[in-house]
Each structure stands twice: as C-alpha cells, then as structure tokens.
Design an enzyme around this catalytic site. Sequence first.
Site, PDB file in Angstrom:
ATOM      1  N   LYS A 201       0.832  -1.215   0.000  1.00 29.50           N
ATOM      2  CA  LYS A 201       0.000   0.000   0.000  1.00 29.50           C
ATOM      3  C   LYS A 201       0.865   1.264   0.000  1.00 29.50           C
ATOM      4  O   LYS A 201       0.666   2.193  -0.783  1.00 29.50           O
ATOM      5  CB  LYS A 201      -0.913  -0.017   1.227  1.00 29.50           C
ATOM      6  CG  LYS A 201      -1.597   1.280   1.525  1.00 29.50           C
ATOM      7  CD  LYS A 201      -2.614   1.647   0.457  1.00 29.50           C
ATOM      8  CE  LYS A 201      -2.908   3.128   0.494  1.00 29.50           C
ATOM      9  NZ  LYS A 201      -4.135   3.500  -0.126  1.00 29.50           N
ATOM     10  N   CYS A 255      -2.871  11.231   1.313  1.00 31.81           N
ATOM     11  CA  CYS A 255      -2.180   9.958   1.024  1.00 31.81           C
ATOM     12  C   CYS A 255      -0.828  10.196   0.367  1.00 31.81           C
ATOM     13  O   CYS A 255       0.207   9.843   0.930  1.00 31.81           O
ATOM     14  CB  CYS A 255      -3.067   9.129   0.102  1.00 31.81           C
ATOM     15  SG  CYS A 255      -4.751   9.015   0.733  1.00 31.81           S
TER      16      CYS A 255
END
Length: 406
Positions: A201, A255
Amino acid sequence: MVNVVGLGYIGLPTALMMASHGVEVVGTDYNKELVSTLNAGKTTFKEDGLDALFQRALAAGVRFTTEYQKTDVYIISVPTPYDKFSKKVDACYVVGALREVMKVCPKGATVVIESTISPGTIDKFVRPMVEASGFTIGEDIHLVHAPERIIPGNMVYELVHNNRTIGADEPAVGEKVKALYASFCQGEIVVTSIKTAEMTKVVENTFRAVNIAFANELAKICRHDGMDVYDIIRICNMHPRVNILTPGPGVGGHCIPVDPWFLVGDYPSLTKVIGEAMKVNDSMPGYVLERIAHIMRERGMTDVSRVGLYGLTYKENVDDFRESPTLQLLECQEKHLAEPLKVYDPMVKKDVVKNQYHDLDKFLADVDLVVIMVGHSELREHMDKLRGKVVLDTRNICRLPDTYTL
Ligand code: SAJ
C-alpha cells in the site's frame, strides 16, 4: 454482521457498498455529529454515485451509531496521520479503535485494518497492545490488513473494480475476509502476509509521489530553458515503456504527500530518492509563488490584492482540501505578505481561509491575475470567463491568450 469502525472517506463508502450487497452492516464512529448527519439521511462528503449508494444501503438496512458492536468481523478505517517531526506513522487512532473493539468483541473475532499503515505497524504497535490486553492472536482475535486503494473522485467505481490486497497471519482467515470483500469487489483479490500488505500500500502511493516529483522537476528544467514540459511529457509517453505523470502546483490530499514519509521515517538512510522526491513536491507551492512574482514583474502588475487563486481543494472535482497545494501556498505567502491572496472554489461551501469567495463572477471582478490551482469542471466549462485576465495555469487546461504555465 460487520461493524465498520470509522465512517470517513473510506469507511463510509465501504460500509455502504457491503450493505448494498447483502452484508449486514453497522457503522460506528465516535463523532456524534457525523453519525447524526448520516442518521438524518445525509452523506458527509461529495463523491460521484455516493448518494445513490447511500440510498441503496439504507434500503438494505445499514445502521450508524457511536457504539461499538458485539460481532465477529470488524473493519477499522480510521485516519493514520504522520508525525511531522519523526516522519513516522502515528497509529494512535488505529490502536484506539482496536482497544474499543476489544472491549466488546467475542472470542475468535476477526479485525480487519483498512487504514494505511507503514510496514511493521501491526508488529510494532498492534500485536503488543492486543497481547498486553490478555488476548491471544490467532485464537481470541484474528488480525487482517486490507488496505484500501480507491481514488477520491472515482471511489464508488473503484470500490467495485479495483484489485485488492488482503494480508493475514492465517490463510484461512485471509480467504474468509476475501469472500467478504468479494461480495461487491469484482477485481482480483490477493491474499498475502500482513507485512507485505502494509508495504504494498505504501509503495503504491510512493511510486505515484516519486513519478509526480519527476514531472515537477521536469517542469522546472523546462521553464529554466524555455521548453514546453507538457509537450515533452506527451511525446515521451508515446514510448511504450514510459508513463510520466503531470506536473502541478504541489501534491495534496491525505495519502500521496503523507505515506512516502512513513518509509523515510522508518528507513532514513535507505530512502534518498523518496526523500528528495518529497522535497521536490513540497517545493511546488513556493515555486508557484515565484512564478506569480515573476509574471507580476513582467506585466508591470504591482497590486497583490488583485491576484486570485482558483481552487482550494487538493485536486479537481472533490470537496476535500486537506493538505491542498493552495493551503500550502497560502501558508508560504503569509510569511511575506500582510494580506492573503484571494481564493475561490466552487466545491468548498464553508469559509476555510481569509479572502475566500463563493461566487465565480464576484471573484473574477476583483482580480486581474488568476492562478489556476485546480482544474474543476466548473472552470473547464466556463473558461471564457477568464478572457481579458492574465492567467497562470498550473494545470495546463487554459488555452486563452495571456496564459502562463508552470
Ligand atoms: N497530482 C499531480 N500530478 C498528477 C497526479 C496527481 O500533481 O499527475 C496531484 C493531485 O493534484 C493531488 C495529489 O497529486 O494534489 C494526489 O492526488 P492523486 O489523484 O494522485 O491521489 P489521491 O491522494 O487522491 O489518491 C491516491 C491513490 N493512489 C494511487 O493512485 C497510487 C488512490 O488509489 C489511493 O487509494 C489513495 O491515494 C489513498 O487513499 O491512499
């Protein structure tokens, strides 16, 4: 029944998607205001297809509460900020949510962590806490990491169509959770270890951050020597093995400007490329300020109060302005100017910054130099309104005369 803990940008669509595909879902959030908004039948942010999905989930019986539920599957999707000084992940919300879950969960429950965490977070913070609480991992509680991958602006579509990663200690538990996500996910679902899931991720977002930084650096090189960076990237990308992203005024959101720092924080001597790339992205709002100053000098413009920033969100057609390039730019310019630049964004209805407008025409009437920070559809549809203005277009969407690029 699945208890989704944390009803923000990821938890809410996930809860709604599962509920509308036949899974019994209760959503829990400690924010009472958020829960009462949802219980009043309203969603808490804008996203294509979210309202329709919300209605389908309500019809299917989804519920929202501040209480943690006694059930056998939990999905934790709470924020994971990073500590700005150490650059390390701050797992306090994940650990806090898990602690609440452990107060009510029956023996043998499965806890799926969806929040983005750095590789090793579960080993370092989660396992010791669970064990110290008297639970045996693999018996009393089964841990899984299933990081989300959906992109704001296209979340509902991507929830269904993206491939997913499930990290689990026990393959059988991984398969059980895979079957749960397969209730709505049409993509391929890979079952792997927890640490691999954690790492993949963060690596995915780091790859994107480094690629954007490369594009931003090319923009600076091209500006320095009078070359057209967009044309150069377009032509390079015609090569079958080249895919350079697009330069911009900075990198925002929660993010891409955050997750790569987890790697830099944990492996400082091994992350030269990543660390430098992050610095390039962080330099972009300041670079836009330099471009504004240069254009003003070139055009003989002296009144900074006639400069306006179009766009406050971190990218086009979303209403999320966390860590946005515009906010970064304003923070940077506050050190030099007494009065902040004017700002307008059709997606941001509440007042977030000083000198903020809520009407495009009024905003344009008060500025001579328009800096396009975000390429919202509204602007693309009304580009003609910028005719007669000097434009600094950081998104390369304006074809009017008197337009400067990055
Ligand atoms: N940006 C550029 N140039 C580009 C692309 C983006 O300057 O070519 C800027 C955007 O304007 C924005 C920032 O980067 O300010 C981030 O936007 P984004 O669209 O690249 O990414 P996010 O943060 O909205 O979503 C990302 C996605 N990650 C990847 O594509 C690898 C999404 O799939 C993740 O689920 C999400 O992060 C997340 O939650 O981790």
